[in-house]
Design a protein around this motif. Structure first.
Motif, PDB file in Angstrom:
ATOM      1  N   LYS A   1       0.824  -1.211   0.000  1.00 32.38           N
ATOM      2  CA  LYS A   1       0.000   0.000   0.000  1.00 32.38           C
ATOM      3  C   LYS A   1       0.860   1.264   0.000  1.00 32.38           C
ATOM      4  CE  LYS A   1      -3.681   2.288   2.634  1.00 32.38           C
ATOM      5  NZ  LYS A   1      -4.561   2.197   3.844  1.00 32.38           N
ATOM      6  N   LEU A   2       1.944   1.250   0.773  1.00 33.61           N
ATOM      7  CA  LEU A   2       2.809   2.433   0.886  1.00 33.61           C
ATOM      8  C   LEU A   2       3.928   2.454  -0.148  1.00 33.61           C
ATOM      9  CD1 LEU A   2       3.159   2.581   4.789  1.00 33.61           C
ATOM     10  CD2 LEU A   2       1.610   3.908   3.333  1.00 33.61           C
ATOM     11  N   GLN A   3       3.948   1.432  -1.037  1.00 36.02           N
ATOM     12  CA  GLN A   3       4.963   1.334  -2.097  1.00 36.02           C
ATOM     13  C   GLN A   3       6.382   1.309  -1.522  1.00 36.02           C
ATOM     14  OE1 GLN A   3       4.187   1.495  -5.932  1.00 36.02           O
ATOM     15  NE2 GLN A   3       2.682   0.388  -4.710  1.00 36.02           N
ATOM     16  N   LEU A   4       6.583   0.419  -0.538  1.00 39.23           N
ATOM     17  CA  LEU A   4       7.873   0.312   0.134  1.00 39.23           C
ATOM     18  C   LEU A   4       8.564  -1.004  -0.209  1.00 39.23           C
ATOM     19  CD1 LEU A   4       7.016   1.541   3.758  1.00 39.23           C
ATOM     20  CD2 LEU A   4       8.315   2.790   2.016  1.00 39.23           C
ATOM     21  N   PRO A   5       9.892  -1.000  -0.313  1.00 41.83           N
ATOM     22  CA  PRO A   5      10.613  -2.270  -0.401  1.00 41.83           C
ATOM     23  C   PRO A   5      10.446  -3.049   0.899  1.00 41.83           C
ATOM     24  CG  PRO A   5      12.145  -0.446  -0.098  1.00 41.83           C
ATOM     25  CD  PRO A   5      10.787   0.163  -0.315  1.00 41.83           C
ATOM     26  N   LEU A   6      10.608  -4.369   0.808  1.00 44.56           N
ATOM     27  CA  LEU A   6      10.345  -5.248   1.940  1.00 44.56           C
ATOM     28  C   LEU A   6      11.566  -6.107   2.241  1.00 44.56           C
ATOM     29  CD1 LEU A   6       8.248  -6.661   3.902  1.00 44.56           C
ATOM     30  CD2 LEU A   6       7.772  -8.208   1.983  1.00 44.56           C
TER      31      LEU A   6
ATOM     32  N   LEU B   1      20.055   0.624  -5.586  1.00 47.03           N
ATOM     33  CA  LEU B   1      20.036   0.081  -6.948  1.00 47.03           C
ATOM     34  C   LEU B   1      18.623  -0.293  -7.385  1.00 47.03           C
ATOM     35  CD1 LEU B   1      23.205  -2.211  -6.875  1.00 47.03           C
ATOM     36  CD2 LEU B   1      22.914  -0.119  -8.211  1.00 47.03           C
ATOM     37  N   TYR B   2      17.813  -0.791  -6.412  1.00 49.28           N
ATOM     38  CA  TYR B   2      16.460  -1.234  -6.744  1.00 49.28           C
ATOM     39  C   TYR B   2      15.444  -0.098  -6.732  1.00 49.28           C
ATOM     40  CZ  TYR B   2      17.093  -6.311  -6.947  1.00 49.28           C
ATOM     41  OH  TYR B   2      17.442  -7.568  -7.326  1.00 49.28           O
ATOM     42  N   SER B   3      15.809   1.045  -6.159  1.00 48.31           N
ATOM     43  CA  SER B   3      14.844   2.155  -6.044  1.00 48.31           C
ATOM     44  C   SER B   3      14.737   2.950  -7.344  1.00 48.31           C
ATOM     45  CB  SER B   3      15.257   3.082  -4.908  1.00 48.31           C
ATOM     46  OG  SER B   3      16.511   3.687  -5.185  1.00 48.31           O
TER      47      SER B   3
ATOM     48  N   SER C   1       0.918 -15.532  -0.758  1.00 48.41           N
ATOM     49  CA  SER C   1      -0.095 -14.818  -1.542  1.00 48.41           C
ATOM     50  C   SER C   1       0.082 -13.303  -1.426  1.00 48.41           C
ATOM     51  CB  SER C   1      -1.494 -15.227  -1.063  1.00 48.41           C
ATOM     52  OG  SER C   1      -2.496 -14.509  -1.745  1.00 48.41           O
ATOM     53  N   ALA C   2       0.350 -12.831  -0.210  1.00 46.87           N
ATOM     54  CA  ALA C   2       0.585 -11.393  -0.005  1.00 46.87           C
ATOM     55  C   ALA C   2       1.855 -10.940  -0.725  1.00 46.87           C
ATOM     56  CB  ALA C   2       0.674 -11.090   1.492  1.00 46.87           C
ATOM     57  N   LEU C   3       2.872 -11.801  -0.738  1.00 44.47           N
ATOM     58  CA  LEU C   3       4.116 -11.473  -1.438  1.00 44.47           C
ATOM     59  C   LEU C   3       3.909 -11.373  -2.944  1.00 44.47           C
ATOM     60  CD1 LEU C   3       6.699 -13.699   0.491  1.00 44.47           C
ATOM     61  CD2 LEU C   3       6.653 -11.189   0.394  1.00 44.47           C
ATOM     62  N   TYR C   4       3.016 -12.189  -3.478  1.00 42.12           N
ATOM     63  CA  TYR C   4       2.722 -12.126  -4.916  1.00 42.12           C
ATOM     64  C   TYR C   4       2.162 -10.747  -5.286  1.00 42.12           C
ATOM     65  CZ  TYR C   4       0.443 -12.990  -9.392  1.00 42.12           C
ATOM     66  OH  TYR C   4       0.046 -12.899 -10.698  1.00 42.12           O
ATOM     67  N   LYS C   5       1.258 -10.233  -4.474  1.00 49.13           N
ATOM     68  CA  LYS C   5       0.679  -8.908  -4.734  1.00 49.13           C
ATOM     69  C   LYS C   5       1.738  -7.816  -4.606  1.00 49.13           C
ATOM     70  CE  LYS C   5      -3.936 -10.291  -3.191  1.00 49.13           C
ATOM     71  NZ  LYS C   5      -5.007 -10.103  -2.174  1.00 49.13           N
ATOM     72  N   HIS C   6       2.654  -8.002  -3.656  1.00 48.33           N
ATOM     73  CA  HIS C   6       3.762  -7.049  -3.496  1.00 48.33           C
ATOM     74  C   HIS C   6       4.658  -7.068  -4.732  1.00 48.33           C
ATOM     75  CE1 HIS C   6       7.682  -5.618  -1.807  1.00 48.33           C
ATOM     76  NE2 HIS C   6       6.896  -4.809  -1.113  1.00 48.33           N
ATOM     77  N   SER C   7       4.916  -8.248  -5.267  1.00 43.92           N
ATOM     78  CA  SER C   7       5.724  -8.387  -6.480  1.00 43.92           C
ATOM     79  C   SER C   7       5.025  -7.798  -7.693  1.00 43.92           C
ATOM     80  CB  SER C   7       6.035  -9.869  -6.718  1.00 43.92           C
ATOM     81  OG  SER C   7       6.738 -10.065  -7.922  1.00 43.92           O
ATOM     82  N   GLU C   8       3.699  -7.998  -7.774  1.00 37.76           N
ATOM     83  CA  GLU C   8       2.929  -7.449  -8.893  1.00 37.76           C
ATOM     84  C   GLU C   8       2.975  -5.925  -8.920  1.00 37.76           C
ATOM     85  OE1 GLU C   8       0.627  -9.203 -11.464  1.00 37.76           O
ATOM     86  OE2 GLU C   8       2.545 -10.188 -11.041  1.00 37.76           O
ATOM     87  N   ALA C   9       3.212  -5.319  -7.777  1.00 33.86           N
ATOM     88  CA  ALA C   9       3.340  -3.858  -7.695  1.00 33.86           C
ATOM     89  C   ALA C   9       4.761  -3.398  -8.039  1.00 33.86           C
ATOM     90  CB  ALA C   9       2.960  -3.388  -6.300  1.00 33.86           C
ATOM     91  N   SER C  10       5.613  -4.347  -8.506  1.00 33.40           N
ATOM     92  CA  SER C  10       7.006  -4.049  -8.913  1.00 33.40           C
ATOM     93  C   SER C  10       7.834  -3.480  -7.762  1.00 33.40           C
ATOM     94  CB  SER C  10       7.024  -3.089 -10.112  1.00 33.40           C
ATOM     95  OG  SER C  10       6.345  -3.653 -11.213  1.00 33.40           O
ATOM     96  N   LEU C  11       7.639  -4.042  -6.583  1.00 30.95           N
ATOM     97  CA  LEU C  11       8.387  -3.613  -5.401  1.00 30.95           C
ATOM     98  C   LEU C  11       9.387  -4.689  -5.011  1.00 30.95           C
ATOM     99  CD1 LEU C  11       5.320  -2.272  -3.403  1.00 30.95           C
ATOM    100  CD2 LEU C  11       7.113  -0.865  -4.455  1.00 30.95           C
ATOM    101  N   PRO C  12      10.599  -4.301  -4.598  1.00 26.79           N
ATOM    102  CA  PRO C  12      11.628  -5.293  -4.257  1.00 26.79           C
ATOM    103  C   PRO C  12      11.390  -5.952  -2.914  1.00 26.79           C
ATOM    104  CG  PRO C  12      12.482  -3.077  -3.929  1.00 26.79           C
ATOM    105  CD  PRO C  12      11.121  -2.928  -4.538  1.00 26.79           C
TER     106      PRO C  12
END
Length: 285
Positions: free
Chosen positions: A158-163, A283-285, A189-200
């Motif tokens: 939701k906050l568009q943060l790396p994890l 590098l990922y940001s 399942s939650a990690l999949y949604k985080h990945s779909e948002a293109s977040l590291p």
């Protein structure tokens, strides 16, 4: 009373003296021997070196609070769901009631369960982070660990943060049965949604990382990092040997073995973890 009886009484009192017992306990805590090289060091030397042996680089076990101190900017850690704790849904009992074990663990560790979650910064880069703590029932993953990590991942999305999740676990918590195993799919399942948002998403595997944790979120990172000589496995060594009827290499299930065979991406000493994470996040940001 004769002199000899008086001296015998004094000797017995001195042997049972609480002052002497306190001194020996304090002395034992002041000096720590390395489990690998037997190097004897003053406890402050070990603490100042990130709980890494200065002679052989053996990594001692670190608490979740230690890791918060080592990795993040000062006073940047903000915890979530601090008081979320298990209610013993199955009424499980072995040699001790599960509910009693939970009370004991909370008193010993000052934690509500085996993971701390929150948002912090590394060199001013904001990250969402979950830190497992092996002191709390072997870092086992129960319903509360799964719920806290899922809420953390959803907040990071939701906050568009790396994890970042630091793993230290003996696996799923048997006292919660299927409820603990369900957390593997729930977190993934939650990690999949985080990945779909293109977040590291980075995972850091410490010793030990085993069982259901290894079989789920520990191995789903975009980057999988491990501490040196960490035990990383799904099943135990003896179980595998008995199943395949073969002897395994001496360094089997260590981070070095897994790195050589392509299962993890980096091995980073705890002393350099903060600086390396800062570079990777940049590098990922």
């Amino acid at each position: 009373m004769s002199l000899s009886q008086w001296l015998a009484g004094k000797k017995k009192m001195s042997l049972n003296s609480p002052i002497k017992h306190t001194f020996s306990t304090q002395n034992k805590n002041l000096w720590i021997k390395c489990n690998q090289c037997n190097f004897l060091m003053y406890y402050k030397v070990l603490n100042e070196n990130f709980k890494v042996c200065p002679k052989c680089s053996y990594h001692f076990q670190a608490s979740s609070q230690d890791r918060i101190f080592y990795i993040f900017d000062r006073d940047s850690w903000h915890s979530f769901d601090v008081y979320l704790s298990s209610t013993d849904p199955l009424g499980f009992a072995d040699r001790k009631l599960y509910s009693a074990r939970l009370i004991d663990m909370k008193a010993r560790t000052c934690l509500s369960d085996a993971v701390q979650t929150g948002i912090a910064s590394i060199n001013s880069i904001s990250v969402a982070c979950g830190i497992m703590d092996f002191r709390f029932m072997g870092g086992s993953m129960g319903s509360v660990v799964g719920e806290k990590l899922t809420r953390l991942i959803e907040k990071a999305t939701k906050l568009q943060l790396p994890l970042i999740i630091l793993c230290a676990s003996g696996g799923a918590r048997m006292q919660e049965g299927m409820l603990s195993l369900m957390q593997m799919a729930k977190i993934s399942s939650a990690l999949y949604k985080h990945s779909e948002a293109s977040l590291p998403y980075f995972t850091i595997l410490t010793s030990p990382t085993t069982g259901g944790v290894t079989a789920s979120f520990a191995m789903l990172g975009d980057l999988i990092i491990a501490e040196p000589n960490a035990l990383i496995a799904f099943a135990g060594r003896r179980v595998i040997e008995q199943t395949i009827k073969e002897d395994l290499p001496d360094n089997f299930q260590t981070s070095e073995y897994l790195f050589k065979h392509g299962f993890i991406d980096l091995i980073i000493s705890r002393a350099h973890l903060r600086s390396q994470l800062s570079k990777l996040l940049y590098l990922y940001s």
